[in-house]
Design a protein around this motif. Structure first.
Motif, mmCIF file in Angstrom:
data_model
loop_
_atom_site.group_PDB
_atom_site.id
_atom_site.type_symbol
_atom_site.label_atom_id
_atom_site.label_comp_id
_atom_site.label_asym_id
_atom_site.label_seq_id
_atom_site.Cartn_x
_atom_site.Cartn_y
_atom_site.Cartn_z
ATOM 1 N N SER A 249 0.839 -1.131 0.197
ATOM 2 C CA SER A 249 -0.115 -0.066 -0.040
ATOM 3 C C SER A 249 0.712 1.085 0.053
ATOM 4 O O SER A 249 1.695 1.384 0.721
ATOM 5 C CB SER A 249 -0.852 0.000 1.240
ATOM 6 O OG SER A 249 -1.937 0.953 1.058
ATOM 7 N N LEU A 250 0.788 2.129 -0.912
ATOM 8 C CA LEU A 250 1.683 3.336 -1.105
ATOM 9 C C LEU A 250 0.661 4.497 -1.566
ATOM 10 O O LEU A 250 -0.035 4.365 -2.349
ATOM 11 C CB LEU A 250 2.545 3.169 -2.282
ATOM 12 C CG LEU A 250 3.545 1.896 -2.216
ATOM 13 C CD1 LEU A 250 4.192 1.737 -3.373
ATOM 14 C CD2 LEU A 250 4.719 2.124 -1.039
ATOM 15 N N SER A 251 0.846 5.517 -0.828
ATOM 16 C CA SER A 251 0.178 6.696 -1.003
ATOM 17 C C SER A 251 -1.287 6.648 -0.966
ATOM 18 O O SER A 251 -2.058 7.080 -1.763
ATOM 19 C CB SER A 251 0.801 7.415 -2.172
ATOM 20 O OG SER A 251 2.062 7.685 -2.192
ATOM 21 N N GLY A 252 -1.759 5.679 -0.094
ATOM 22 C CA GLY A 252 -2.973 5.463 -0.026
ATOM 23 C C GLY A 252 -3.820 4.443 -0.963
ATOM 24 O O GLY A 252 -4.900 3.943 -1.026
ATOM 25 N N GLU A 253 -3.011 3.706 -1.976
ATOM 26 C CA GLU A 253 -3.535 2.709 -3.068
ATOM 27 C C GLU A 253 -2.457 1.524 -2.910
ATOM 28 O O GLU A 253 -1.366 1.606 -2.534
ATOM 29 C CB GLU A 253 -3.513 3.443 -4.428
ATOM 30 C CG GLU A 253 -5.022 4.106 -4.503
ATOM 31 C CD GLU A 253 -6.252 3.282 -4.119
ATOM 32 O OE1 GLU A 253 -5.982 1.967 -4.162
ATOM 33 O OE2 GLU A 253 -7.127 3.891 -3.860
ATOM 34 N N ASN A 269 -3.206 -2.675 -8.221
ATOM 35 C CA ASN A 269 -3.837 -3.776 -7.869
ATOM 36 C C ASN A 269 -5.356 -3.861 -8.169
ATOM 37 O O ASN A 269 -5.798 -5.133 -7.856
ATOM 38 C CB ASN A 269 -3.775 -4.112 -6.275
ATOM 39 C CG ASN A 269 -3.928 -5.303 -5.795
ATOM 40 O OD1 ASN A 269 -3.507 -6.275 -6.246
ATOM 41 N ND2 ASN A 269 -5.074 -5.292 -4.901
ATOM 42 N N VAL A 270 -5.728 -2.793 -8.925
ATOM 43 C CA VAL A 270 -7.430 -2.872 -9.309
ATOM 44 C C VAL A 270 -7.644 -3.415 -10.693
ATOM 45 O O VAL A 270 -7.110 -2.394 -11.545
ATOM 46 C CB VAL A 270 -7.680 -1.451 -8.738
ATOM 47 C CG1 VAL A 270 -9.465 -1.316 -9.045
ATOM 48 C CG2 VAL A 270 -7.427 -1.187 -7.488
ATOM 49 N N CYS A 271 -8.323 -4.055 -10.742
ATOM 50 C CA CYS A 271 -8.486 -4.705 -12.167
ATOM 51 C C CYS A 271 -9.695 -3.759 -12.776
ATOM 52 O O CYS A 271 -10.461 -3.132 -12.060
ATOM 53 C CB CYS A 271 -9.217 -6.165 -12.211
ATOM 54 S SG CYS A 271 -9.683 -6.594 -13.740
ATOM 55 N N GLN A 272 -9.606 -3.323 -14.059
ATOM 56 C CA GLN A 272 -10.524 -2.414 -14.497
ATOM 57 C C GLN A 272 -11.731 -2.987 -14.652
ATOM 58 O O GLN A 272 -12.872 -2.206 -14.949
ATOM 59 C CB GLN A 272 -9.939 -2.039 -16.141
ATOM 60 C CG GLN A 272 -8.805 -0.966 -15.967
ATOM 61 C CD GLN A 272 -9.275 0.276 -15.272
ATOM 62 O OE1 GLN A 272 -10.191 1.158 -16.089
ATOM 63 N NE2 GLN A 272 -8.999 0.707 -14.269
#
Lengths: 352, 172
Positions: A249-253, A269-272
């Protein structure tokens, strides 16, 4: 994945999934109605169907609400997540059948419009005891039907994943309404302790798995490096399994660091597709593969291979003294980034 | 990005942890007790002299609005009503209520103090224990939301003892 509109992207897994769901629903209804005929001579077929459809829908909703957190807690539940959308639509159809039959049975033969009749049914609105339970069920049904109607990638793409997710989080409101619908309706007249116990266990189960899932997610979101402006030391390169990822987790994401072919790349880490956790997937055929629905991205530029067009943000990455360092500022989705080469690993063929 | 969404999800779950169990417990605990007739004595031929029901003077009595056989029996301080409709009522979901008054209160509806005795089982005989001596019985159509029949219950001491004992099935 699909490059053009399709009503349903059928494949073998979906057919098997849907076949099992349909067989399960029909078997449940058959058993419920059959045993009802034997055990309750007073109950009519319509009444047994209404009860069977209602309990079936609530059971399906309990299962659906459990799949998400269970899949986060244990990879073995991921196959259930794959086609959860069809399970949700099935549940909505069963709930609709319950609602329509109830409407016909209890409200269709009066002077009032049946829907108006539901809303003005006798009860005490000022307290819990005697509160009219049918409007609660109707409100939940409206939410479930809205969700079912938008359970398609067409709506997901047009509403965007965050908006679509917000909309579908209304399922928790629907669930709470249905718990009250059951407690104030069916359990108002049927006082057997076993029925109360079944509802209490179902509620406790949903709350427990969601609590466990939320705690796990919270542990993945430490605020250790908020607002970092330069490369951040993350972990030893050996801490990342081959063809798998480590999530930081970096800078909140969240950022997924993938190790493959002697290299390390970092992408969001977030799939579209449905915001699935890419870092919990793996590298298949040189492509990062989402564990939820199989959407794929090239690790070095976060872009789906042609003819697909999905893109996720990428991050600059380097290896210093055997430790992976990531720059916390995300690059625009699809930006190519040179992977960090792991010392001691010979270069392989070109990145796909 | 979706961290705000995850945060919202966590907060939603936390709210559900508090709200849903509380509402569920409140809903279940707020259910009024269901009147049951499980404790009616088994009167079919095995009555003992000490517990023998006696017909209350003034019975059988008539209901206005429907032809019926109705009688009140006493056993100690208990009062029991035996009812059998002699004609099939056209009103579905016919319910019997007891009221302490004359049974005319509440217009076409139910008196404010009406106590549910149970469902009227067509033309089958039924026996209910009455909440108190005297008062009235009201037959009420739940479907039509109106009074179908009513009648004042006889009060006073017991009269004859045998031959008129309640025989009907017991509502539970």
């Amino acid at each position: 994945m699909a490059v053009s509109y399709k009503a349903v992207g059928w494949n073998r897994q979906k057919r098997i999934y849907d076949g099992v769901v349909l067989a399960g629903v029909l078997s449940y209804l058959g058993l419920f109605v059959g045993s009802g005929i034997v055990l309750d001579a007073q109950a009519t077929l319509e009444t047994l169907l209404i009860r069977g459809l209602g309990t079936c829908a609530f059971l399906l909703l309990t299962i659906i609400l459990s799949i998400g957190p269970l899949a986060r807690l244990d990879d073995r539940f991921l196959p259930l997540l794959y086609n959860r959308r069809h399970l949700g639509v099935t549940m909505s159809v069963v709930a609709l059948a319950h609602g329509v039959l109830s409407l016909v049975q209890f409200h269709a033969f009066g002077d009032l419009n049946p829907l108006v009749s539901v809303l003005v049914s006798p009860g005490r609105w000022e307290g819990v005891a005697g509160f009219p339970f049918q409007p609660l069920g109707l409100a939940a049904l409206v939410i479930l039907l809205l969700m079912a109607a938008t359970s398609h990638d067409f709506w997901l793409a047009n509403l965007t994943a965050p908006t679509w997710k917000r909309l579908h989080m209304l399922v928790y409101v629907a669930w709470a309404l249905l718990v009250l619908h059951v407690a104030l309706g069916a359990l108002y007249g049927e006082r057997h302790p076993a029925l109360v116990a079944v509802l209490a266990v179902a509620v406790a189960w949903v709350l427990l798995v969601h609590g466990a899932g939320a705690l796990r997610e919270r542990r993945l979101d430490p605020d250790s490096v908020p607002g970092a402006r330069d490369f951040v030391r993350v972990c030893p390169v050996d801490a990342i399994p081959e063809n798998r990822a480590r999530i930081v987790s970096l800078s909140g994401e969240r950022v997924a660091l993938f190790r493959y072919d002697g290299k390390v790349s970092a992408i969001s880490n977030v799939c579209q597709h449905q915001n699935g956790p890419l870092g919990e997937g793996c590298v298949l055929d040189g492509l990062v593969t989402c564990p939820w629905h199989g959407y794929q991205y090239r690790p070095h530029d976060g872009t789906s291979p042609p003819p697909y067009a999905e893109k996720v943000p990428t991050f600059r990455v380097r290896i210093v003294d055997g430790v992976v360092e990531v720059h916390p500022r995300p690059l625009p989705a699809g930006t190519p980034v040179e992977p960090a080469r792991i010392p001691g690993h010979p270069p392989t063929e070109a990145t796909p | 990005m979706i961290r705000p969404l995850r945060t919202r999800h966590r907060r939603t779950v936390a709210a559900l942890w508090i709200v849903v169990p509380a509402l569920l417990a409140w809903a279940l605990l707020s259910r009024p007790p269901q009147p049951r007739m499980d404790d009616l004595p088994a009167w079919r031929g095995e009555a003992t002299p000490a517990g023998h029901p006696r017909r209350v003077a003034g019975t059988p009595f008539e209901l206005d609005g429907v032809r019926a056989e109705a009688a009140v029996f006493s056993r100690g301080v208990e009062r029991h009503l035996r009812l059998r409709l002699l004609e099939r009522s056209v009103a579905p979901d016919l319910l019997a209520y007891w009221t302490a008054g004359a049974g005319k209160d509440g217009g076409d509806g139910l008196p404010a103090d009406a106590t549910l005795l149970g469902r009227v089982p067509g033309t089958r005989e039924i026996v209910w224990r009455l909440p108190a001596d005297g008062g009235s019985i009201v037959l009420y159509s739940l479907a039509h939301q109106r009074r179908v029949a009513s009648g004042a219950l006889p009060t006073g001491s017991a009269g004859e003892s045998r031959g008129g004992e309640p025989r009907g099935g017991e509502e539970s």
